[in-house]
Design a protein around this motif. Structure first.
Motif, PDB file in Angstrom:
ATOM      1  N   VAL A 293       0.852  -1.160  -0.030  1.00  0.00           N
ATOM      2  CA  VAL A 293       0.030   0.117   0.145  1.00  0.00           C
ATOM      3  C   VAL A 293       0.759   1.046  -0.050  1.00  0.00           C
ATOM      4  CG1 VAL A 293      -1.621   1.379   1.488  1.00  0.00           C
ATOM      5  CG2 VAL A 293      -2.031  -1.062   0.945  1.00  0.00           C
TER       6      VAL A 293
ATOM      7  N   CYS B 264       2.722   1.531  -3.482  1.00  0.00           N
ATOM      8  CA  CYS B 264       1.758   2.138  -4.492  1.00  0.00           C
ATOM      9  C   CYS B 264       1.430   3.553  -4.480  1.00  0.00           C
ATOM     10  CB  CYS B 264       0.659   1.126  -4.439  1.00  0.00           C
ATOM     11  SG  CYS B 264       0.898  -0.477  -5.132  1.00  0.00           S
ATOM     12  N   ARG B 265       1.281   4.088  -3.066  1.00  0.00           N
ATOM     13  CA  ARG B 265       0.611   5.318  -3.125  1.00  0.00           C
ATOM     14  C   ARG B 265       1.896   6.317  -3.344  1.00  0.00           C
ATOM     15  NH1 ARG B 265      -2.092   5.171   3.113  1.00  0.00           N
ATOM     16  NH2 ARG B 265      -4.195   4.763   2.394  1.00  0.00           N
TER      17      ARG B 265
ATOM     18  N   ILE C 291       2.349   6.441  -7.217  1.00  0.00           N
ATOM     19  CA  ILE C 291       1.413   7.398  -7.538  1.00  0.00           C
ATOM     20  C   ILE C 291       1.676   8.987  -7.465  1.00  0.00           C
ATOM     21  CG2 ILE C 291      -1.298   8.238  -7.667  1.00  0.00           C
ATOM     22  CD1 ILE C 291      -1.915   5.312  -7.208  1.00  0.00           C
TER      23      ILE C 291
ATOM     24  N   ILE D 286      -1.399   1.626 -11.894  1.00  0.00           N
ATOM     25  CA  ILE D 286      -0.768   0.616 -11.116  1.00  0.00           C
ATOM     26  C   ILE D 286      -1.229  -0.697 -11.582  1.00  0.00           C
ATOM     27  CG2 ILE D 286      -0.547  -0.269  -8.834  1.00  0.00           C
ATOM     28  CD1 ILE D 286       1.033   2.187  -9.117  1.00  0.00           C
TER      29      ILE D 286
ATOM     30  N   ILE E 227      -5.742  -3.667  -0.816  1.00  0.00           N
ATOM     31  CA  ILE E 227      -4.863  -2.872  -1.135  1.00  0.00           C
ATOM     32  C   ILE E 227      -5.529  -1.563  -2.240  1.00  0.00           C
ATOM     33  CG2 ILE E 227      -2.783  -2.498  -2.824  1.00  0.00           C
ATOM     34  CD1 ILE E 227      -1.960  -5.254  -1.571  1.00  0.00           C
TER      35      ILE E 227
ATOM     36  N   GLN F  59      -7.329   1.031  -0.394  1.00  0.00           N
ATOM     37  CA  GLN F  59      -6.444   2.020   0.144  1.00  0.00           C
ATOM     38  C   GLN F  59      -5.641   2.728  -0.908  1.00  0.00           C
ATOM     39  OE1 GLN F  59      -4.594   0.347   3.724  1.00  0.00           O
ATOM     40  NE2 GLN F  59      -6.096  -0.994   3.763  1.00  0.00           N
ATOM     41  N   ILE F  60      -5.605   2.417  -2.194  1.00  0.00           N
ATOM     42  CA  ILE F  60      -4.658   3.106  -2.995  1.00  0.00           C
ATOM     43  C   ILE F  60      -5.383   3.932  -4.162  1.00  0.00           C
ATOM     44  CG2 ILE F  60      -2.761   1.365  -2.640  1.00  0.00           C
ATOM     45  CD1 ILE F  60      -3.147   0.532  -5.669  1.00  0.00           C
ATOM     46  N   ARG F  61      -6.696   3.739  -4.214  1.00  0.00           N
ATOM     47  CA  ARG F  61      -7.576   4.371  -5.309  1.00  0.00           C
ATOM     48  C   ARG F  61      -7.298   5.914  -5.293  1.00  0.00           C
ATOM     49  NH1 ARG F  61     -10.205   3.177  -8.821  1.00  0.00           N
ATOM     50  NH2 ARG F  61     -10.593   0.920  -8.519  1.00  0.00           N
ATOM     51  N   THR F  62      -7.083   6.296  -6.426  1.00  0.00           N
ATOM     52  CA  THR F  62      -6.555   7.614  -6.669  1.00  0.00           C
ATOM     53  C   THR F  62      -7.518   8.001  -8.001  1.00  0.00           C
ATOM     54  OG1 THR F  62      -4.610   7.218  -5.777  1.00  0.00           O
ATOM     55  CG2 THR F  62      -5.110   9.452  -7.258  1.00  0.00           C
TER      56      THR F  62
ATOM     57  N   ILE G 106      -6.394   0.727 -11.706  1.00  0.00           N
ATOM     58  CA  ILE G 106      -5.673  -0.229 -11.169  1.00  0.00           C
ATOM     59  C   ILE G 106      -5.982  -1.463 -12.020  1.00  0.00           C
ATOM     60  CG2 ILE G 106      -5.316  -1.457  -8.897  1.00  0.00           C
ATOM     61  CD1 ILE G 106      -6.350   1.187  -7.658  1.00  0.00           C
TER      62      ILE G 106
END
Ligand code: CP3
Length: 359
Positions: free
Chosen positions: A189, A192-193, A196, A203, A229, A232-235, A240
């Protein structure tokens, strides 16, 4: 390349209309390219992925040589175990080797929590350099191994034939395995954050060994963690992709992880996958990588068949069903990319009358 082309990949990931199908290849920055081999002769693989100038050079090679519609950062999934404190080597003819594999609970405690800005600064600096050099010609895909696949390498100590050690954990000590997967998940997590934040525009999570699990185990040890994951990393604007090799028997469950794109290996029937998943996710794949051993006219025919299987409309990112093989002639790779780019527009026109007939 115009700005429309530079957006094709991202638009297809979100199933927005496109004028043709975008295409890239897993392992496109690699040994099949003479340009890559020339750099690799001078440096070992680990030195290459830890040196932002070299990463930038080889990440751009397939963009410039083949005209792919997305770049993928030149790196490796095993940078995470390395950042957690494991000693990593790549041996000729043996692949990756992680010294002192994780075999007991105490070994899990000894693993470090990863701080990407410190432990993986070379990746983040590489992303910034590649973005500058790409100058928005095509988007840059960042990636990570998924927890289950990273755990297989960390427990087995490298590649494996039977996965006896990790499967022992799965059945004899699942509590311990969950503790390990939790720790890896936290690292993935954060990683990946950070990618980004540094400029990765998509990703991909690689779950190369999903297919060795049993059906229940796939939910419990792979999909659950990938789901967390992704939440929690969704932007916004950053798609993804989840590539779970060997998970074709569990198609209907795959979209539960919440990925925008599901990567398919070459054994999956693309038409069936679209019927099962097409309302929920875009699909990426899935020509058999060994099809690129055939001469270009055969490659073109295979590409036409892949496009026909997916059918009309957006939501398909053409790719191979696994990484390109090192001994594929570069002209054949070029033929694959060109075939998708020239054969696919017909599937994206508004008039159904112009669509190719089913054979
Ligand atoms: O796709 C790309 O071009 C980006 C770079 C990339 C590499 N590895 C470069 C690489 C990516 C996305 C990966 C992912 C990766 N690494 C996976 C998941 C995808 C898959 O193949 O299932 C896995 C399992 C690994 C671990 C790994 N790295 C193995 C098993 C090996 C040895 C096998 C091999 O192909 O040599 C590697 C080495 C590796 N990773 C190379 C490259 C270009 C070869 C290094 C060399 O030049 O010797």
């Amino acid at each position: 390349m115009n700005s429309d082309t530079s957006r094709l990949f991202i638009r297809a990931c979100f199933r927005q209309p496109v004028r043709r199908t975008p295409v890239w290849m897993m392992r496109q920055a690699g040994r099949y390219l003479p340009d890559y081999r020339a750099v690799r002769e001078k440096y070992d693989f680990i030195t290459m992925y830890k040196t932002p100038e070299l990463v930038t050079l080889v990440t751009l090679q397939p963009v410039e040589r083949l005209g792919v519609d997305a770049a993928i950062l030149f790196s490796d999934i095993l940078v995470i175990p390395e950042a957690m404190g494991m000693d990593l080597q790549f041996l000729e003819h043996r692949g990756p080797v992680l010294a002192r594999p994780i075999r007991e609970d105490g070994h899990i405690d000894a693993l470090k929590d990863v701080e990407p800005e410190v432990d993986l600064a070379f990746v983040l600096e590489s992303i910034r350099q590649v973005r500058r050099e790409l100058n928005d010609r095509v988007p840059l895909i960042g990636f990570s191994g998924a927890p289950w696949t990273l755990a297989t390498y960390m427990v087995e100590g490298g590649s494996s034939r039977h996965f006896g050690q990790i499967k022992r954990w799965r059945f004899a000590h699942p509590v311990g395995l969950h503790r390990l997967l939790e720790k890896i998940t936290r690292a993935v997590v954060a990683y990946c954050r950070a990618q980004i934040a540094a400029g990765a525009q998509a990703i991909q999570l690689f779950d190369s060994w999903a297919g060795i699990l049993d059906a229940t185990g796939f939910n419990e040890f792979a999909l659950n963690y990938v789901h967390r994951i992704i939440q929690q990393i969704r932007t916004p604007g950053v798609p993804i992709i989840y590539f779970a090799r060997g998970a074709g028997t569990w198609l209907s469950r795959l979209s539960r992880c919440g990925a925008d794109v599901i990567g398919l290996d070459w054994q999956v029937d693309l038409g069936l996958a679209r019927r099962v998943l097409g309302e929920k996710a875009a699909l990426q794949g899935n020509l058999d990588p060994t099809a690129l051993y055939a001469p270009p006219p055969v490659i073109r025919k295979q590409v036409r068949e892949m496009l026909r299987q997916y059918g009309p409309g957006s939501g398909h990112i053409a790719n191979l069903g696994h990484g390109i093989l090192p001994d594929v002639p570069v002209e054949h790779a070029r033929a694959f990319i060109e075939a998708v780019q020239t054969e696919s527009p017909v599937w994206h026109t508004q008039q159904t009358a112009t669509r190719p007939e089913e054979p």
